[in-house]
Each structure stands twice: as structure tokens, then as C-alpha cells.
Design a protein around this motif. Structure first.
Motif, PDB file in Angstrom:
ATOM      1  N   ASP A   6       0.852  -1.181   0.000  1.00 56.91           N
ATOM      2  CA  ASP A   6       0.000   0.000   0.000  1.00 56.91           C
ATOM      3  C   ASP A   6       0.892   1.237   0.000  1.00 56.91           C
ATOM      4  OD1 ASP A   6      -2.278   1.627   0.109  1.00 56.91           O
ATOM      5  OD2 ASP A   6      -3.213   0.394   1.649  1.00 56.91           O
ATOM      6  N   THR A   7       0.260   2.396   0.031  1.00 62.07           N
ATOM      7  CA  THR A   7       0.986   3.664   0.087  1.00 62.07           C
ATOM      8  C   THR A   7       0.576   4.405   1.347  1.00 62.07           C
ATOM      9  OG1 THR A   7       1.067   3.779  -2.311  1.00 62.07           O
ATOM     10  CG2 THR A   7       1.444   5.830  -1.129  1.00 62.07           C
ATOM     11  N   LEU A   8       1.564   4.929   2.056  1.00 59.78           N
ATOM     12  CA  LEU A   8       1.354   5.662   3.289  1.00 59.78           C
ATOM     13  C   LEU A   8       1.588   7.145   3.017  1.00 59.78           C
ATOM     14  CD1 LEU A   8       0.885   5.586   6.364  1.00 59.78           C
ATOM     15  CD2 LEU A   8       3.343   5.210   6.616  1.00 59.78           C
ATOM     16  N   ALA A   9       0.561   7.967   3.234  1.00 60.62           N
ATOM     17  CA  ALA A   9       0.677   9.410   3.032  1.00 60.62           C
ATOM     18  C   ALA A   9       1.433  10.046   4.188  1.00 60.62           C
ATOM     19  CB  ALA A   9      -0.717  10.034   2.926  1.00 60.62           C
ATOM     20  N   VAL A  10       1.984  11.217   3.936  1.00 57.41           N
ATOM     21  CA  VAL A  10       2.649  11.980   4.996  1.00 57.41           C
ATOM     22  C   VAL A  10       1.621  12.228   6.102  1.00 57.41           C
ATOM     23  CG1 VAL A  10       3.755  14.170   5.577  1.00 57.41           C
ATOM     24  CG2 VAL A  10       4.254  13.063   3.386  1.00 57.41           C
ATOM     25  N   GLY A  11       1.966  11.849   7.331  1.00 56.63           N
ATOM     26  CA  GLY A  11       1.071  12.017   8.468  1.00 56.63           C
ATOM     27  C   GLY A  11      -0.076  11.027   8.502  1.00 56.63           C
ATOM     28  N   GLY A  12      -0.086  10.066   7.594  1.00 55.09           N
ATOM     29  CA  GLY A  12      -1.218   9.156   7.474  1.00 55.09           C
ATOM     30  C   GLY A  12      -1.031   7.822   8.160  1.00 55.09           C
ATOM     31  N   GLN A  13      -2.044   6.990   7.991  1.00 58.78           N
ATOM     32  CA  GLN A  13      -2.031   5.633   8.504  1.00 58.78           C
ATOM     33  C   GLN A  13      -2.832   4.754   7.566  1.00 58.78           C
ATOM     34  OE1 GLN A  13      -3.831   5.805  12.390  1.00 58.78           O
ATOM     35  NE2 GLN A  13      -5.883   5.611  11.595  1.00 58.78           N
ATOM     36  N   ARG A  14      -2.501   3.474   7.521  1.00 55.93           N
ATOM     37  CA  ARG A  14      -3.216   2.484   6.716  1.00 55.93           C
ATOM     38  C   ARG A  14      -3.331   1.220   7.560  1.00 55.93           C
ATOM     39  NH1 ARG A  14      -5.973   4.015   2.822  1.00 55.93           N
ATOM     40  NH2 ARG A  14      -5.620   2.109   1.665  1.00 55.93           N
ATOM     41  N   PHE A  15      -4.466   0.530   7.447  1.00 54.39           N
ATOM     42  CA  PHE A  15      -4.562  -0.743   8.170  1.00 54.39           C
ATOM     43  C   PHE A  15      -5.198  -1.820   7.320  1.00 54.39           C
ATOM     44  CE2 PHE A  15      -8.795   0.716   9.291  1.00 54.39           C
ATOM     45  CZ  PHE A  15      -9.532  -0.431   9.530  1.00 54.39           C
ATOM     46  N   TYR A  16      -4.929  -3.047   7.716  1.00 51.75           N
ATOM     47  CA  TYR A  16      -5.303  -4.237   6.979  1.00 51.75           C
ATOM     48  C   TYR A  16      -5.874  -5.244   7.967  1.00 51.75           C
ATOM     49  CZ  TYR A  16      -4.501  -8.474   4.188  1.00 51.75           C
ATOM     50  OH  TYR A  16      -4.650  -9.637   3.512  1.00 51.75           O
ATOM     51  N   SER A  17      -7.039  -5.807   7.656  1.00 49.25           N
ATOM     52  CA  SER A  17      -7.663  -6.803   8.541  1.00 49.25           C
ATOM     53  C   SER A  17      -7.354  -8.216   8.071  1.00 49.25           C
ATOM     54  CB  SER A  17      -9.180  -6.611   8.564  1.00 49.25           C
ATOM     55  OG  SER A  17      -9.508  -5.391   9.153  1.00 49.25           O
ATOM     56  N   LEU A  18      -7.290  -9.121   9.033  1.00 51.84           N
ATOM     57  CA  LEU A  18      -7.049 -10.529   8.733  1.00 51.84           C
ATOM     58  C   LEU A  18      -7.843 -11.375   9.713  1.00 51.84           C
ATOM     59  CD1 LEU A  18      -4.282 -11.797  10.772  1.00 51.84           C
ATOM     60  CD2 LEU A  18      -3.849  -9.480   9.990  1.00 51.84           C
ATOM     61  N   THR A  19      -8.156 -12.594   9.296  1.00 52.59           N
ATOM     62  CA  THR A  19      -8.916 -13.513  10.148  1.00 52.59           C
ATOM     63  C   THR A  19      -8.041 -14.701  10.520  1.00 52.59           C
ATOM     64  OG1 THR A  19     -10.984 -12.869   9.089  1.00 52.59           O
ATOM     65  CG2 THR A  19     -10.993 -14.932  10.329  1.00 52.59           C
ATOM     66  N   VAL A  20      -7.797 -14.845  11.820  1.00 56.50           N
ATOM     67  CA  VAL A  20      -7.056 -15.988  12.354  1.00 56.50           C
ATOM     68  C   VAL A  20      -8.084 -17.081  12.620  1.00 56.50           C
ATOM     69  CG1 VAL A  20      -5.662 -16.796  14.297  1.00 56.50           C
ATOM     70  CG2 VAL A  20      -5.269 -14.517  13.349  1.00 56.50           C
ATOM     71  N   THR A  21      -7.874 -18.265  12.018  1.00 54.40           N
ATOM     72  CA  THR A  21      -8.868 -19.329  12.127  1.00 54.40           C
ATOM     73  C   THR A  21      -8.584 -20.337  13.234  1.00 54.40           C
ATOM     74  OG1 THR A  21      -7.716 -20.619  10.435  1.00 54.40           O
ATOM     75  CG2 THR A  21      -9.504 -19.154   9.695  1.00 54.40           C
ATOM     76  N   THR A  73       5.375 -10.069  16.818  1.00 54.79           N
ATOM     77  CA  THR A  73       4.975 -11.464  16.969  1.00 54.79           C
ATOM     78  C   THR A  73       4.068 -11.574  18.181  1.00 54.79           C
ATOM     79  OG1 THR A  73       7.052 -12.259  16.043  1.00 54.79           O
ATOM     80  CG2 THR A  73       5.823 -13.813  17.365  1.00 54.79           C
ATOM     81  N   GLY A  74       3.032 -12.366  18.058  1.00 56.49           N
ATOM     82  CA  GLY A  74       2.138 -12.596  19.190  1.00 56.49           C
ATOM     83  C   GLY A  74       1.357 -13.875  18.992  1.00 56.49           C
ATOM     84  N   THR A  75       0.793 -14.382  20.059  1.00 56.79           N
ATOM     85  CA  THR A  75      -0.039 -15.577  20.012  1.00 56.79           C
ATOM     86  C   THR A  75      -1.485 -15.138  20.190  1.00 56.79           C
ATOM     87  OG1 THR A  75       1.766 -16.834  20.973  1.00 56.79           O
ATOM     88  CG2 THR A  75      -0.394 -17.867  20.990  1.00 56.79           C
ATOM     89  N   TYR A  76      -2.340 -15.565  19.264  1.00 53.80           N
ATOM     90  CA  TYR A  76      -3.713 -15.078  19.230  1.00 53.80           C
ATOM     91  C   TYR A  76      -4.715 -16.215  19.099  1.00 53.80           C
ATOM     92  CZ  TYR A  76      -1.709 -10.477  18.705  1.00 53.80           C
ATOM     93  OH  TYR A  76      -1.008  -9.319  18.935  1.00 53.80           O
ATOM     94  N   ASN A  77      -5.908 -15.998  19.669  1.00 50.47           N
ATOM     95  CA  ASN A  77      -7.038 -16.895  19.514  1.00 50.47           C
ATOM     96  C   ASN A  77      -7.691 -16.629  18.165  1.00 50.47           C
ATOM     97  OD1 ASN A  77      -7.114 -18.282  22.065  1.00 50.47           O
ATOM     98  ND2 ASN A  77      -7.693 -16.334  22.998  1.00 50.47           N
ATOM     99  N   PRO A  78      -8.576 -17.538  17.709  1.00 48.37           N
ATOM    100  CA  PRO A  78      -9.293 -17.268  16.465  1.00 48.37           C
ATOM    101  C   PRO A  78     -10.067 -15.951  16.577  1.00 48.37           C
ATOM    102  CG  PRO A  78      -9.576 -19.552  17.108  1.00 48.37           C
ATOM    103  CD  PRO A  78      -8.898 -18.854  18.255  1.00 48.37           C
ATOM    104  N   GLY A  79     -10.103 -15.209  15.485  1.00 54.12           N
ATOM    105  CA  GLY A  79     -10.823 -13.944  15.456  1.00 54.12           C
ATOM    106  C   GLY A  79     -10.299 -13.030  14.375  1.00 54.12           C
ATOM    107  N   VAL A  80     -10.858 -11.821  14.330  1.00 53.59           N
ATOM    108  CA  VAL A  80     -10.464 -10.818  13.345  1.00 53.59           C
ATOM    109  C   VAL A  80      -9.468  -9.868  14.003  1.00 53.59           C
ATOM    110  CG1 VAL A  80     -11.258  -8.960  11.835  1.00 53.59           C
ATOM    111  CG2 VAL A  80     -12.672 -11.002  12.155  1.00 53.59           C
ATOM    112  N   TYR A  81      -8.353  -9.656  13.347  1.00 55.04           N
ATOM    113  CA  TYR A  81      -7.288  -8.793  13.837  1.00 55.04           C
ATOM    114  C   TYR A  81      -6.886  -7.823  12.738  1.00 55.04           C
ATOM    115  CZ  TYR A  81      -7.171 -12.198  17.556  1.00 55.04           C
ATOM    116  OH  TYR A  81      -7.537 -13.014  18.599  1.00 55.04           O
ATOM    117  N   CYS A  82      -5.992  -6.913  13.059  1.00 53.18           N
ATOM    118  CA  CYS A  82      -5.548  -5.950  12.056  1.00 53.18           C
ATOM    119  C   CYS A  82      -4.088  -5.582  12.279  1.00 53.18           C
ATOM    120  CB  CYS A  82      -6.411  -4.699  12.074  1.00 53.18           C
ATOM    121  SG  CYS A  82      -6.524  -3.891  13.679  1.00 53.18           S
ATOM    122  N   VAL A  83      -3.489  -5.143  11.186  1.00 56.01           N
ATOM    123  CA  VAL A  83      -2.136  -4.596  11.204  1.00 56.01           C
ATOM    124  C   VAL A  83      -2.274  -3.153  10.742  1.00 56.01           C
ATOM    125  CG1 VAL A  83       0.155  -4.708  10.175  1.00 56.01           C
ATOM    126  CG2 VAL A  83      -1.093  -6.819  10.666  1.00 56.01           C
TER     127      VAL A  83
END
Length: 104
Positions: A6-21, A73-83
Motif C-alpha cells: 500500500d501507500t502511506l501518506a505523509v502524516g497518514g495511517q493504513r490498516f489491513y484486517s485478517l482472520t485468524v482461524t 509477533t504474538g499468540t492469538y485466539n481465532p478472530g479478526v485482527y488488524c495490522v
């Protein structure tokens, strides 16, 4: 494993969701950062957490440069997370970035 570019603008933020099964380890690596007037050593903020409205509520975060191994790095239960990736105040122009997320 998923790759996110993706592209990050000056002063900006971007996020992405993922599903851990299934319960397990999630590894997040900022693999590249580039752009006009953006050195390959640029530092950005990166976090891992849960989606909250139009952003990502982080449970862990770091200021980092691109590298080959996971920076988060982290250990996670099933669910929706984001970076989430954000400008920590040192971008002078938009930055293209790539992230690799490995999870169960």
C-alpha cells in the motif's frame, strides 16, 4: 501467509484486517519501504491489534525499519485482527510499503 502492499501518506495511517482461524502465532514483517525522497531506512510505526471502527486498536506496536524477519509477533485466539502502519513524523513524501503477515 499474506502480503500487503500500500501507500502511506505523509502524516497518514493504513490498516489491513485478517482472520485468524485457529489459535497460534502471528508474525508481522515490514519487508520494504520506498518512494521519492523516502530512504530504504525510513522508520514507520507498525501495530497489531483488533479493528475498531475505521482504525486498528493495537495490542502491540513498534517503530521500525524494513527488515527480513518479523518485527511483531504474538499468540492469538481465532478472530479478526488488524495490522496498522503509520507515519511517525519523518515522511516528506508518500511511502510505498510491503508487509508480510504469517498466521494460522
Amino acid at each position: 501467509t499474506e502480503d500487503w502492499m500500500d501507500t502511506l501518506a505523509v502524516g497518514g495511517q493504513r490498516f489491513y484486517s485478517l482472520t485468524v482461524t485457529q489459535y497460534g502465532t502471528v508474525n508481522v514483517a515490514l519487508t520494504s519501504g520506498s518512494g521519492q525522497f523516502v530512504p530504504g531506512t525510513v522508520t514507520v510505526g507498525m501495530g497489531l491489534g483488533t479493528p475498531m471502527a475505521e482504525t486498528c486498536s493495537t495490542t502491540s506496536s513498534i517503530s521500525t525499519q524494513a527488515g527480513t524477519g518479523p518485527q511483531l509477533t504474538g499468540t492469538y485466539n481465532p478472530g479478526v485482527y488488524c495490522v496498522i502502519v503509520w507515519d511517525v513524523g519523518n515522511l516528506f513524501s508518500a511511502a510505498r510499503f510491503s508487509i508480510t503477515v504469517a498466521y494460522p
